[in-house]
Structures are given as C-alpha cells and as structure tokens.
Design an enzyme around this catalytic site. Structure first.
Site, short mmCIF file in Angstrom:
data_model
loop_
_atom_site.label_atom_id
_atom_site.label_comp_id
_atom_site.label_asym_id
_atom_site.label_seq_id
_atom_site.Cartn_x
_atom_site.Cartn_y
_atom_site.Cartn_z
N ASN A 1 0.83 -1.22 0.00
CA ASN A 1 0.00 0.00 0.00
C ASN A 1 0.86 1.26 0.00
OD1 ASN A 1 -2.65 1.29 0.24
ND2 ASN A 1 -1.87 1.99 2.20
N SER B 1 6.62 10.75 8.63
CA SER B 1 6.46 10.42 10.04
C SER B 1 7.79 10.52 10.78
CB SER B 1 5.95 8.99 10.14
OG SER B 1 6.04 8.51 11.45
N TYR C 1 7.00 0.00 8.86
CA TYR C 1 6.21 1.23 8.62
C TYR C 1 7.16 2.40 8.38
CZ TYR C 1 3.82 5.53 9.86
OH TYR C 1 3.35 6.81 9.86
N LYS D 1 7.89 4.71 4.89
CA LYS D 1 7.82 6.18 4.77
C LYS D 1 9.15 6.74 4.26
CE LYS D 1 3.60 7.14 6.13
NZ LYS D 1 2.63 8.21 6.33
N1 UFG Z 1 1.20 3.88 25.06
C1 UFG Z 1 0.88 3.28 26.27
N2 UFG Z 1 -0.28 2.56 26.33
C2 UFG Z 1 -1.11 2.40 25.26
C3 UFG Z 1 -0.77 3.02 24.03
C4 UFG Z 1 0.41 3.76 23.96
O1 UFG Z 1 1.59 3.38 27.26
O2 UFG Z 1 -2.13 1.69 25.41
C5 UFG Z 1 2.43 4.67 25.00
C6 UFG Z 1 3.41 4.18 23.94
O3 UFG Z 1 4.22 3.18 24.47
C7 UFG Z 1 4.15 5.45 23.59
C8 UFG Z 1 3.11 6.56 23.79
O4 UFG Z 1 2.09 5.98 24.60
O5 UFG Z 1 5.17 5.66 24.49
C9 UFG Z 1 2.48 7.03 22.50
O6 UFG Z 1 2.03 5.89 21.78
P1 UFG Z 1 1.17 6.00 20.45
O7 UFG Z 1 0.91 4.60 19.99
O8 UFG Z 1 0.02 6.90 20.65
O9 UFG Z 1 2.14 6.74 19.45
P2 UFG Z 1 3.62 6.35 18.97
O10 UFG Z 1 4.55 7.36 19.58
O11 UFG Z 1 3.93 4.94 19.19
O12 UFG Z 1 3.47 6.51 17.39
C10 UFG Z 1 3.34 7.75 16.76
C11 UFG Z 1 2.43 7.60 15.54
C12 UFG Z 1 2.99 6.60 14.57
C13 UFG Z 1 4.40 7.00 14.23
C14 UFG Z 1 5.23 7.24 15.46
C15 UFG Z 1 6.53 7.84 15.10
O13 UFG Z 1 1.16 7.20 15.96
O14 UFG Z 1 2.20 6.55 13.40
O15 UFG Z 1 4.58 8.15 16.34
O16 UFG Z 1 7.48 7.48 16.03
F1 UFG Z 1 5.00 6.02 13.54
#
Ligand code: UFG
Length: 329
Positions: free
Chosen positions: A92, A117, A141, A145
């Site tokens: 995709n 990203s 992912y 990107k």
């Molecule tokens: N987290 C928790 N519990 C949850 C979900 C998330 O503790 O149930 C924590 C994660 O470990 C992380 C933080 O919350 O430390 C943020 O998590 P997200 O999943 O909301 O976001 P990410 O930082 O993992 O990801 C974001 C974007 C992605 C992108 C990434 C780039 O959503 O698309 O940043 O690093 F790839």
C-alpha cells in the site's frame, strides 16, 4: 484547478480538507475506505472510491479534473502491525506511492505534499530531532515512509515533481467544533485509548513500561494538534505555489509529555479518575521523541496554534464524548 487528496477520508486528511475548503480551494478526494470513513468526507467535495495502486482509476481522476497538486495521506500507519505484515505496508505505501507518482508524471501534475512520520528517525540520536539527523527506521512502517521520501526525491530530480514531506510527530486532538475526529480500528494511539476509560468503553489504560530513562519512567512524546498539522499542509501548498524547492520538515510542538502526564491531564479534562495498569514495554518504542520544528516555522512560516496539552486533549475529548462510537461506518 483542484487539489487531489489521497486518503481524504482519514484522520489528518479530513481535517486538512476542512481548512482547504474554508480557504476556498477546490478539493477532490480519492480514498479506498479501507481505514477511512465515508462520513468523514466533507460533503462539499467530489469523492472517488479509488485505491492509489489502481493506475487506471488514477488516470481517470487526472483526466476528468484539472489537478494542480496532490496531498498524499493514503498510507497504513500501524508500526506494530507492520512488523508482522511488512508486505501489506510495502504494497500500500511503497507501491501506492510508485503508481501515484507515475500517474502524476504522466498527467503533468508537479506538486505533492506527503504525510511522512517521525518513524523515519527510529531511535533518535539526540533530542530534539532535526531533519538532518540520521534516518534509521526500526520497523517496516518507518522503512516504507523513508522509501516513499526517497522515491519523491528521485522523481523530483528526474521529472520535476516538487514535493514537501511533512514528518509528523504524535498527531492528536480534533477540530474544535468536534464534527470530525480520530477513529481508528483497532485503536492503538495513546490519547483515544485513555479517553475510552471515562467513556466506559475500556476498564483501564495500560502503561507500556515505567522503567525508561525519563523523569517518571514513562515514554515522552511530542503531541501536535491535528489542526496545526492541517495548517502546515496549507502552508506547504503555498510554499510550492511560490516556487519553493522540494524539502523535508518536522512537525511537532517542541514540547514533550510522558505517558503519565498525558493520563493525568486527561483526568483533569474529563474530571474523572482514569484507572491505569502497568504493562511491559512495547517493542520499538523510543524513550523520548521530541521534534525540532524550527525549519517549518522558518521556511513554511508555520506557527502551531495549540501549545497547551490540556486544550489539545479537551478537543479530543469533545469529539469522543459526542461520538463514542466514532463515525459509525
Ligand atoms: N502507550 C501506552 N499505552 C497504550 C498506548 C500507547 O503506554 O495503550 C504509549 C506508547 O508506548 C508510547 C506513547 O504511549 O510511548 C504514545 O504511543 P502511540 O501509539 O500513541 O504513538 P507512537 O509514539 O507509538 O506513534 C506515533 C504515531 C505513529 C508513528 C510514530 C513515530 O502514531 O504513526 O509516532 O514514532 F510512527
């Protein structure tokens, strides 16, 4: 001339369309509705149910409309899923970009604004992360990107398609009138998951690790409001219209908040206690991710409006509490 928004039924695409339509732009959406929502599409715009890997369908859009620029939001975004299903992401995201660029070159469309990203950086070497820092993704992912960025760079050099690649940090929040917002299935992002607890849709939020080298032990992220991301796209379009060169820009607030800080802010916003459970670290999570967005501020003239995390979370809460089941489609 019109702007073609690939992925206009998704979270950031639909918010960007709101700004573009309000600014009087002629907008057309192409979306295969695999993760987007039909009801998120602005009724003021023309909609093609189309997969960007379908070159014939893209050619039809370019033939039927005078397209000035393409905004490309049509990618899969789940880092965890991409580890298990890398080919889904390469198909995709990477193949989709290849076919989209081919169709653009054939049709003589020479501007593209791309949703990149922070995932292109992987584990950052230093904080804040700058655009010239090493790009070493830690999952397919992020690879996809980065490859998409490389493709635009090479196509730009060979065929004169100018691009702006916007490297988002943690997109969040919703438009202030709460008519559209974030609705992923399954949801994996921190803020919407936290808000499911006061909505009664989830018992607790699991904190993924509290032994990181940060002040409270939980991961720190740079949360940037979706309308500020939308505004950056508008500025990027004007930058390209004014003859700006192809370039990459980080989009973040420059502030970092830990998982625990986000939870306590959500408790304040919702006026409810949010139950937490401590879980294991999630694979591939960097301890701290904070953007330097000086370049976007300087060159794109971008100034985020939302600098208060409580206000940001309250826009998300207004969306979720008024749409507890999201878009219902
Ligand atoms: N987290 C928790 N519990 C949850 C979900 C998330 O503790 O149930 C924590 C994660 O470990 C992380 C933080 O919350 O430390 C943020 O998590 P997200 O999943 O909301 O976001 P990410 O930082 O993992 O990801 C974001 C974007 C992605 C992108 C990434 C780039 O959503 O698309 O940043 O690093 F790839």
């Amino acid at each position: 001339m019109a702007i073609l928004i690939c992925g206009g039924a998704g979270y950031i695409g639909s918010h960007t369309i709101r700004l573009l339509v309000d600014a009087g732009e002629d907008v057309i959406v192409a979306d295969n509705l695999s993760t987007g929502h039909k009801t998120a599409i602005n009724p003021a715009v023309k909609f093609y149910n189309c997969d960007i890997r379908d070159k014939v369908a893209l050619q039809k859009i370019f033939a039927e409309n005078k397209i000035e620029a393409v905004f490309h939001f049509a990618a899969f975004i789940e880092a965890g899923e991409s580890v298990v299903l890398p080919l889904k992401y390469f198909s995709n995201n990477v193949v989709g970009m290849e076919i989209l660029l081919e169709a653009m070159v054939d049709a003589g469309v020479d501007k593209i604004i791309f949703s990149s990203s922070a995932a292109v950086y992987g584990e950052p070497e230093k904080i804040p992360v700058g655009e010239l820092d090493a790009t070493v993704p830690v999952n397919p992912y992020g690879d996809s990107k980065l490859i998409m960025e490389m493709m635009m760079r090479r196509v730009s050099a060979a065929h004169g398609v100018r691009f702006v690649s916007l490297r988002y940090f943690n997109a969040c929040g919703a438009i202030e009138d709460a008519t559209i917002g974030e609705d992923h299935h399954p949801e994996s992002h921190l803020i919407p998951l936290i808000l499911q607890v006061p909505l009664g849709k989830r018992e607790h939020i699991t904190i993924f690790g509290d032994d990181y080298p940060t002040p409270d032990g939980t991961c720190i992220r740079d949360y940037i409001h979706v309308m500020d991301l939308a505004a950056a796209h508008q500025n990027a379009l004007n930058y390209l219209r004014d003859g700006g060169e192809s370039d990459f820009f980080n989009l973040g607030s420059g502030q970092g908040f830990s998982v625990k800080e986000i939870i306590s802010t959500a408790e304040k916003v919702t006026a409810q206690k949010i139950k937490t459970v401590l879980g294991a670290r999630r694979a591939g999570d960097p301890a701290r991710l904070i953007a330097s967005s000086d370049k976007a501020r300087k060159i794109l003239n971008w100034q985020p409006r939302f600098d208060d995390i409580e206000k940001i979370i309250s826009t998300a809460w207004n969306w979720h509490r008024t749409h507890p089941n999201g878009f219902n489609d």
